[in-house]
Every structure is written in structure tokens, then in C-alpha cells.
Scaffold this active site. Sequence first.
Site, PDB file in Angstrom:
ATOM      1  N   GLY C 143      47.947  22.194  50.179  1.00 42.05           N
ATOM      2  CA  GLY C 143      47.832  20.856  50.735  1.00 42.05           C
ATOM      3  C   GLY C 143      49.149  20.421  51.352  1.00 42.05           C
ATOM      4  O   GLY C 143      50.212  20.959  51.027  1.00 42.05           O
ATOM      5  N   CYS C 144      49.074  19.437  52.234  1.00 38.25           N
ATOM      6  CA  CYS C 144      50.273  18.993  52.933  1.00 38.25           C
ATOM      7  C   CYS C 144      51.256  18.321  51.975  1.00 38.25           C
ATOM      8  O   CYS C 144      52.443  18.657  51.947  1.00 38.25           O
ATOM      9  CB  CYS C 144      49.901  18.063  54.083  1.00 38.25           C
ATOM     10  SG  CYS C 144      48.829  16.689  53.643  1.00 38.25           S
ATOM     11  N   PHE C 145      50.774  17.375  51.169  1.00 36.06           N
ATOM     12  CA  PHE C 145      51.677  16.722  50.205  1.00 36.06           C
ATOM     13  C   PHE C 145      52.248  17.735  49.213  1.00 36.06           C
ATOM     14  O   PHE C 145      53.460  17.736  48.953  1.00 36.06           O
ATOM     15  CB  PHE C 145      50.957  15.604  49.450  1.00 36.06           C
ATOM     16  CG  PHE C 145      50.706  14.362  50.250  1.00 36.06           C
ATOM     17  CD1 PHE C 145      51.750  13.611  50.769  1.00 36.06           C
ATOM     18  CD2 PHE C 145      49.408  13.914  50.485  1.00 36.06           C
ATOM     19  CE1 PHE C 145      51.510  12.447  51.495  1.00 36.06           C
ATOM     20  CE2 PHE C 145      49.162  12.766  51.217  1.00 36.06           C
ATOM     21  CZ  PHE C 145      50.219  12.027  51.720  1.00 36.06           C
TER      22      PHE C 145
END
Lengths: 344, 344, 344, 344
Positions: C143-145
Site C-alpha cells: 500500500g502507498c501509506f
Amino acid sequence: MIDVTIIGASGYTGGELIRLLEKHEKVRITGVSSRKYDGEAVYKVHQNLRGSDLVFKNLKPEDIDADLVFTATPHGYSMKIVPELVESGIKVIDLSGDYRFRDFSVYEKYYGLKHTNPLDAVYGLPEIYRSDIKKATLVANPGCFPTGAILSSFVLSKMGIVDRLVFDSKTGVSGGGISPNEAFHFPNVYDNVNPYNIVGHRHGPEIQEELKEFSNVLVSFTPHLVPVIRGILTTCHGFSNNINKSNDVTDFNVEDIHEEYKKQFKDEIFVKVLDIGEIPKLSSVRGSNFAHIGGFEVDETGRLVIISAIDNLVKGASGQAIHNMNIMFGFKEDESISHYGLAP
Amino acid sequence: MIDVTIIGASGYTGGELIRLLEKHEKVRITGVSSRKYDGEAVYKVHQNLRGSDLVFKNLKPEDIDADLVFTATPHGYSMKIVPELVESGIKVIDLSGDYRFRDFSVYEKYYGLKHTNPLDAVYGLPEIYRSDIKKATLVANPGCFPTGAILSSFVLSKMGIVDRLVFDSKTGVSGGGISPNEAFHFPNVYDNVNPYNIVGHRHGPEIQEELKEFSNVLVSFTPHLVPVIRGILTTCHGFSNNINKSNDVTDFNVEDIHEEYKKQFKDEIFVKVLDIGEIPKLSSVRGSNFAHIGGFEVDETGRLVIISAIDNLVKGASGQAIHNMNIMFGFKEDESISHYGLAP
Amino acid sequence: MIDVTIIGASGYTGGELIRLLEKHEKVRITGVSSRKYDGEAVYKVHQNLRGSDLVFKNLKPEDIDADLVFTATPHGYSMKIVPELVESGIKVIDLSGDYRFRDFSVYEKYYGLKHTNPLDAVYGLPEIYRSDIKKATLVANPGCFPTGAILSSFVLSKMGIVDRLVFDSKTGVSGGGISPNEAFHFPNVYDNVNPYNIVGHRHGPEIQEELKEFSNVLVSFTPHLVPVIRGILTTCHGFSNNINKSNDVTDFNVEDIHEEYKKQFKDEIFVKVLDIGEIPKLSSVRGSNFAHIGGFEVDETGRLVIISAIDNLVKGASGQAIHNMNIMFGFKEDESISHYGLAP
Amino acid sequence: MIDVTIIGASGYTGGELIRLLEKHEKVRITGVSSRKYDGEAVYKVHQNLRGSDLVFKNLKPEDIDADLVFTATPHGYSMKIVPELVESGIKVIDLSGDYRFRDFSVYEKYYGLKHTNPLDAVYGLPEIYRSDIKKATLVANPGCFPTGAILSSFVLSKMGIVDRLVFDSKTGVSGGGISPNEAFHFPNVYDNVNPYNIVGHRHGPEIQEELKEFSNVLVSFTPHLVPVIRGILTTCHGFSNNINKSNDVTDFNVEDIHEEYKKQFKDEIFVKVLDIGEIPKLSSVRGSNFAHIGGFEVDETGRLVIISAIDNLVKGASGQAIHNMNIMFGFKEDESISHYGLAP
């Protein structure tokens, strides 16, 4: 003290009407209508209005008991409810496009709608039609682009010195309304400039119709969406046929023109004519009912440039509607809309 | 009706004071001082104030004849003029950091300045110190970050239920003032997030000093510059030592906490406590004196999250200063600062 | 030269894959799949890709003949097509959340979906799992976060010196995808900060699962939407229980910590460890596959602050996916993703 | 492989040259000159270039040993160093305005400077002057506004069908350079539109001089600063005297015009002619060397509208300079500048 109802109160112009009218000393808001949010507290939708006790109701025209109704409703819908309201003796200020045209065939052409209920209305630009507004039963509140464009140029048309005007406008996104769509998706707007309807935008003929009341002038209009929430900055490029024919001679006299603008607006609260060479900007009028007009320069080709800046939701919509109300009911003209712009 | 003078009127907080005070029914602005713009019309600098007749003057303390002076002057400069004003019997609200600390050695450490004129002042957060403000001669208007941080959390400290608070704040650029510099150069801020002074920012100890008045709590603070003009959104992360020791047990009871916040602020005009799970945002308070407080959620690790939103120039500076003035002079508390936030 | 197909090519991560892979010397894009835009030229949807000859097709898994498939498909949809692809001998890099968790019950809890096709996958963070990625058949792209959060802190977890980490993240809007909705309507985002899912965001447990591979640390996570198109800036606040018990003693040694980060990433192309006190910002990594890590400061309460900046669509999604591909197929690791960030 | 030196490497166009040239397979950067940052690592100033080993040096012309020098220096400074470089046999691409005019008296009038070292130069717009550029010793890289304006309209001038062109341009802030000043202070630009030099901007005569090479056409130009970092969107309003005289007849044939544009640019890598009615936008060309040209519509008054979009720092400056270099040295024309725009 008058009783006022707002139909279409959940949109941006509805929210602005509430924001401003709640502080109006002569107004009691007796109804805020929304089909979608029936029963919901206003501040749940317009979260800046936290503190207000108002609650949306889905009001039918026949339910409304008010001295004045603002119809902040979509084009095509206003025409369905305005006649009934007017007949029942209620004054109406319509913020849609339905009653802005003298010539309803122009409306039908540019809005792509059959007009089922034509009525006489006063075009609600106080700086031109104040005396008619005073006596009006139905006021058609001007479009946002036309407000900025006409204020920047009707003096030119009155002076009879221009043959062609090109309005190149830059608008904030709030003009597109509260509903999300692809054109207003953040990554499509931010750090970007989007021209749209580069010819044939429906606000072009509205400007044209008003300016030709004064003299014969060709109107062109192209809007651009810029990454701004509020505001319309209009760059008005003016030409005279005399000039077009000759490269060398400029017969626009900017001192005379500027003088004429100063004279025209000297008693107007909301229109500020800047000095020659001073340039308006959106931040100076943000959130306010002021229009700033500046520029007044001519280039070597004989092109005249005048710039106007307004807040599209205030002077271009709800603030001007309240100004019209104040005139209609004999209130102080700037009651509840006298505050300065929010800058920085 | 009182006579008011603003020193440092050409900056952002000065401009905001004028914007709001010109519409105040009990105030006459008798002087707006600026060294740089002596003799210049105010609206040439604050172009949103076009319509105002005020003109900047370079006023010396001894020239000032007023009931109240706002010193919107830089840190280190206020201390040079405030004592003389106070001695001459003028009430002063100082918007700089010079009088915010009880312990002047903390000031000297974090501002890197020798304090040459310590005076007793009341910390001008009306929601805590109203009764002292009423009687005050000198009010030290709180910092912008501390306003948002303290409002979000002093109830927790009063309740004695937190051991550690981390304030992660996101601020608009206007907090940095009207003078251009590299940090606020448009291409450096737009489409960007810039943390700065991630430890040791001078507003940390100001928050710490106020919160420890209620109970012993460790305060951490990190500010971030976001591409926004106005507003501070503070994310307050709260921890209890009890919780840290055990992964499974959360002893924050959000219903109780929320209830306590509602009670604390129930008579406050400007602080709105949102429902549990509702999230404040900057747009709801933009341009207004309101503070919105929401969140009130606890995660699986026992971390409590509370969010506050204010406009740094209004509730975080000039609006709060006027609120203090209204209290000091017995005016209606929200006179001239009652308007809603500007949204969209 | 390998044949590559992209499923879900009309979204933002799909567009990024095309943008970067078209310039990859060892890749031939043999299919770009979209149900919605079947038959449409890619550049009509991704207008920055004007010049590309690619055309969307609605491809079924059985139609695909490729060495590698990127599934840039929504959560819940990937699990329907990935197993069939894998079985047919195609390598897959999945950009959805469907295969990111070792513990599928965590997935089901936080994504609110029954997982119908669990498979073993390698978590595609090259800086940790390079050797597994080399041999992988199915890579779950992080995921990006989590990418930004884990890179900022897994060294701390390896060192075993932190008991609690709070990730306060600020994200651009592109993370929300190409489809307009209310949360991403321009006037709701611009000049604003919007915290959301302040507790319980699904990326929290993904971070937690990865960090606890190294040592026991409590993970908290709160995301904020800021008016930015690309980028995630993560402020990592780190605490040790030892410190919590004592106000005065800081046992984080930032020099040691910084040294350890330098060592960990010394051979990594894409992770840049800044000097102590240097602060990353989004503009430095915009459009690139770089992650910048900086800060490394401890405040008086013993809180450690580390900041990371990535582009959510590149290092946080498509660029990292290509990095994984380069590793899986033995290409130069930075092939087609070596360019610098776009600043200003 | 050629040796290249950049003078003025610490500004935005210098940074862009480094960003792009470091990935150029036929170029070795042998010097990056800056007086201000002598001895400083390039990535400390251009933080997106972290990973580069380059270090600024304060280079004198006599120190330079290179096949090509880019002078990304201020107007008025280039003329001091370019002649010496050219005499020593080094090819030069000058990004300042010093060598853009055939008629140096126009330069002197609009730049307010005495030109002390006039030299023959080729105007570096490859789409018009490719064959001259191939043989050039000194190339004057076009201004950012002229690049977008000329590309949008020189075909019209060649066709001899327009008498007057008004270029209403919207530019990002990076065009103003890396140094902070009041005009580019974040709160003055964000959420705002600022017209400037509404008549008499120095890029007007540059456009005029180029277009009159093809036919006699009056050129007007007005720039506007919009809250965008990169990009220039130019709205070209075209008029014919024939049309002005008659309200009803339009003699612009958009199909013919569009056909002529397609023909003109059919072999150009970097100019994309959109379909009639398709509208370019900045996001499609962001960070790239592409120019998009679209619109091609005529309104009822006979006004023709054509829109162009470029990235001012790439196609409007450094990318075009590299394109010129590639032509001068016989490299692949798009080497190191072939990447797509960064969108979203």
C-alpha cells in the site's frame, strides 16, 4: 422585518444566501428548502454554518408563506415554480438562468430547453437597473460571468466607442456547483488550467443581450477553469473598427474612458474603479460583494484592456441577490453584505 | 464607543484587525501605525480593504491617544513599546509572543532574546481566562498553534487522564506573515508538504506551560506547512501511561470525554464540539472566529485522537484579540466577529 | 524482452504503469485491459500519454498471453483473477490489497470482504524482501501509506528500540483514484486539510504486520488529505517505554539511529537517507521512485521524529511494481524508473 | 559523447537542464556554474536531484572546456559572456532574451538595456528553424510565452488568413524564477489570478517579430499568473478584417485550418495537434517537452479560438534547449526528453 424563504438551499448559492441572510437585521429566514436533505440540519451540509438552527424542509410552492423567495434552483426547474409564487403575491429573486433573457428564443437555443412559463422579469444588475428593481416583482439575478463582463464594459458600450469585445474569463470551481463530477475532480483541476465551451457558452448571449442595449458591439466569450475556489477574473479585450484598419493610430483615450467609469460608478457602494494601470485580483474581493475594475490600458495595436474581479458566489450570485432584495424592500443597500473581502 | 489604535497595521494580523474592527459598532479606529507605509492609504497595502479611508501613520507610543492599543508587532519589538503604553493608562492587547509566558526564562530560551521589560499579563484565551481578561490591563494574545492545540486538549489535562500529548499541526502559509521568503515562495509550497522545526518550535513550550496548569502532561509539537492560505488543523494524539503498559486495555472512555468537552464549552460562542466521529476541517472555519473540535476516537493501541480546526489569523490571532477586547470593555462578545466561515 | 499486460489500465496506477513501461527497454506492453474503455485509445483517457498507440481492450484472464501481468484492479476483484493467472504460469504483481496480508483474517476484518482465494505472496517491498521477490511468482505490491511508513521505521523496529510508533500521514488526492466523488470535489479539498479514518484505516494493520516481523511495536496511523495531487509525507513519532517513565532522560541516540539507517540503505538506489535535521519534502520525489527519509530528531520529552516522503503513485504503487518486476526478471533495478523527481 | 557546461545552473531552468541531461546517453556534464553556490552540492539546491554527484563551481568563460554551453543566465548577463564563448569555438544555446530579436533596437526598448554585444543567432524553435539550428553556432532559445503562442498560430500567419491575434496566456509561477518576491509569495498567488504587464510585456514583440516573418498580422499579448507551478496555457483569439466588417459571415474554415496544422506538424515529435473541439490542458504536458494544440473553433462573431499548452520550463525553456542541442549535434531528437507528461 420580512419573511424570506430559500428554495434550493443545499447548493453553494443557497448556502451563501443563508450565510449572509442570517446576519441581516431586517430578515427572518422562514424556510430553507431542499428535496435531498429534507429534515437535515443545515449545518450538516454547510458545515461552515454550524451554529445555525435552520433545518431543511422539502417545501412545495403552495406551502410557502413569505414576503420574498429566492429560487436558487437549477435551470429549467425555476420556471416550474416561479410563476405560481409570483401569482400568489410573493416577490421572487431567481438565481437560475430561466428569466435572464428578454428574448426567450435565445434562452431556448443556448439552454437547450423549451421555456414553458415565460414571464417579464427585471435583470438584477443594480448598477444598471436599480430603478426597475425597486418596483420589480420578479428579478432575474444575472449569471456570474455576465456580472463581471457587463460591469467591466457596459460603459464602453454606452460611450459607443467599441465595435468588438472579447471576454477571456478565468473562473473558480465553485461556479460549477456542489456536486462532484469529473471536471471538478481535484487532480483534474489543481495545478492546471482548463478552457471549456470555448465558443458557444450560454453566458455569451446573456452578455451580448445586455451590451447591445447601449450600442452595437460584437461579443465573444471564452471561460477557463483555474485552480481557485471562488472568483471570476475577466480580461476584457476591446477593439474599434477604426483601429483595426490602421496599425498606427489608437483612438481609445484611456483618460476619458477612465473618467467615464469613475462617473458611472461614483455612487455605487460595490463597484470600485481602480486607477489607470492598477490591476484587480481575486483575493481583493474574495467572499465579498465588491467588484473591482482596473487596467484601462491600450497596447500598440489599439487593443484596450480592462480587467474585472468579482466573487462568483457573492457579487456573481447570492450577494447580488441580497443587494437586489435590499433595493426591492428599501433596506440599506449593503445591509448584511458590507463586509470586506477575505485576504490573504 | 472606544478609541482604538493598531500598531503594526501593515502585516496580516494588522489587516485582519482593520477588516473586522471597521465594522465594529463600538469602535473608532483612531490610528493605524506602520513605519514602512507612513502616509500610504491602507487599501493600497491591504487591497481587500478598498473603501476604507484609513491612512497609515508612523506613530510613536507618545503620540497615541486611545483607550486600547493592539500591538501587532514582531516578537522583541512589542516589549519595547508595551510598557510605556500600559504606564500611560492605555489598555494593550499584544499579538506578539513577548508576554505569553509566565516564566520569562522559557521565553528567552525559545525566542533567543533577552526580555528587557517583563510585565504581568493575562493569557488571552477567553475560554480559560475570561474573568481575568475582563479586568486585564495587558492581554497577551495566544499564539496561533497554541490556540488550536490548547482548545483541543485542556479538558483532557483538567480531567487528568493523559500523560502525553503529541500535537501534529498543519498550518496555512499566512501564519508566516506578509513578507516573501524562500520558505513561502509559491513553487516551494504548492503541491507540497513542508515539516519544519520538527522539534523545538517555540509554540511547544507555550502549549506545555498552559496545559500543565491543569495536570502533569508531556507535550510534543511538530508543525507542517501545507498549501493552504489560512487555517491550522491540529491532530492531537493522546496517550495514558496505563495504556502504554498493556496492549489490550483502553481506559479512555470517549463518551465521558466527549461529555466533558460539551460541558466545558456549552456557553462558548466560538467553540463548537462536534459529535463523536465527526471531523473538523479548515474550510468550515475559514475567515471566522470559530474553533471546531471533533474526532474523539480511540484506536486499538489506546491512542486517543482529537482534531481541532481554526483560522490562524482570526481565532488564532486578530479575531481572538477582538474577542478579548469585547470582554475587556463589556461589549457583546461576538460583536464584529460573529460571521460564519467562508465555504466553499 | 518480456511481454507484459496491465489489467485495470484506465485508473491512475494503470496510467503510471503505461507511462513508465513504454520507455522500458526490456518490456513490450502486449495488453492494456479496461472494461469501461474497451476499444478506446489509451491517450483519450490518459491525455498525457498522447503519442502512445495503445488501445484498451476488455481482456479476460484466459485471453492473456504474457510473461507478467500487473493487476491494477480494485480490492476484492484481484482475488478473482490472480489465481487463474498464476496457475497458467504467468507471474503477477498485484497492486490491490488482496494479497498484502500474511494473516487473511486481518484482511477480512479491515477490508470487510471474505477472501475467496488466499495464496502465498511475497510482500513487494524490495528494500526488505528483495531475495524473496527475485524468486516470487506472485508479488503483493505494498500500500502507498505502508510504503512510506515502513521505510521510515523498520530500522527502528529491527534495532528494537521503540515501543510505540504513531504515523501521522499527509497524502495527495491521487491516492483516492480517478473517479470523482464528494471527498475529492475540488472545493472540498483545496485550501483545506481533511483528516479521515483517523482510527481504523486499513493501512494501519498492514504497517503493523510488517513492523512486528522485527520486534514488538505498537502501531498507530492517521491519514490526512491535503491539497496536493501526488505524494505522501509521513511524520513518524517514535516512543520508548523507558522514556515515557521518565521526563528527563532521552535514550534515543540519534547519531546511532542515523548511522543504522545509512547502513541499511547504503546500496539502495531509491532510498535516500538525509542528514540529521534535514527534512524531506514531497516536491523532491514528485513523479519519481525515490523515497527520502530525514528528520532524526528527539525532543525534550523523548519523542523521536522521522519523516519520509514518497510519490504515492510511483514508489507507493506503479514505480515500486516496476522495481519488483525488474528484480523478478533480472533487469537493471532502475530501468525505466531512474528519472529524478519533478521540481519545482 | 559531448562535453556540456551549464552556466546559471542554480536557477529553475538550470535545474531542469541537469535533471534531463544527466540521463542523456551522449552527454557528459562537465561543469555546472553558479556564483552563489560555488562549492555546494547540486542536490542541496535542487533537492529533487539527490543522487547526483555534481557540485556547483563559479566558472569563468575562460575556464570552460566544452563542446556546448547552455547559458541559463539572466537577461543582460548572457550578452557579457556569450561572445567570448562563441569566439573560443564553443557552441552556445542561450536561454536568456539577449539574442532572441533580429532587431536589437526592439530588444533595447522592451528590456530597457543597451545591447553591448549583438551577434547573429538562430531562433531556436525547431518546428520552424530546424535546418538553421543544425548549422548554428549560437542558438537563442525562445521565450516561454512565445513558444506557446507561436506554435499555436504561425500556421495561421503562413496561411495569411488572420489580421489580428490576441494571445491571452495563463502561466505557472515557475516562469518567474527561483527567487522569492512579493508577486510569488504564496498567499498572493494561491486561490487567485493575477494579470500583469497587461500591455507591453516583452514577450509580445518577440511573438510579433516571428509571426510577421510569414504575413502581416497584429499581435496583442496579455499574461496572467495562475496558481500553478508549471505550464503555460495560451488562448489565441484570431480575427480577420473581412469578418469584422460583417456580422453574419465567417470565412474561417476550421476544417481547412485544422488540416493545415496536421500537415505542418505531422513529422514533429513534440507537437500534438488535437482533434477539432478537443481542448489541451496543462496536466497533459506537465514535465514534458510536448506542446498540445487544440480548440479550432469559430464563434458567431467570426472569432477563431486555438489553444496551446506547454510546460514553460521544458518545451518553454530547458527541454527545447536540449532539443536544439540534439539537432545541432545530430543526436536522436528526443534523446533524454522523450518521456510523457506527469499526470495526474
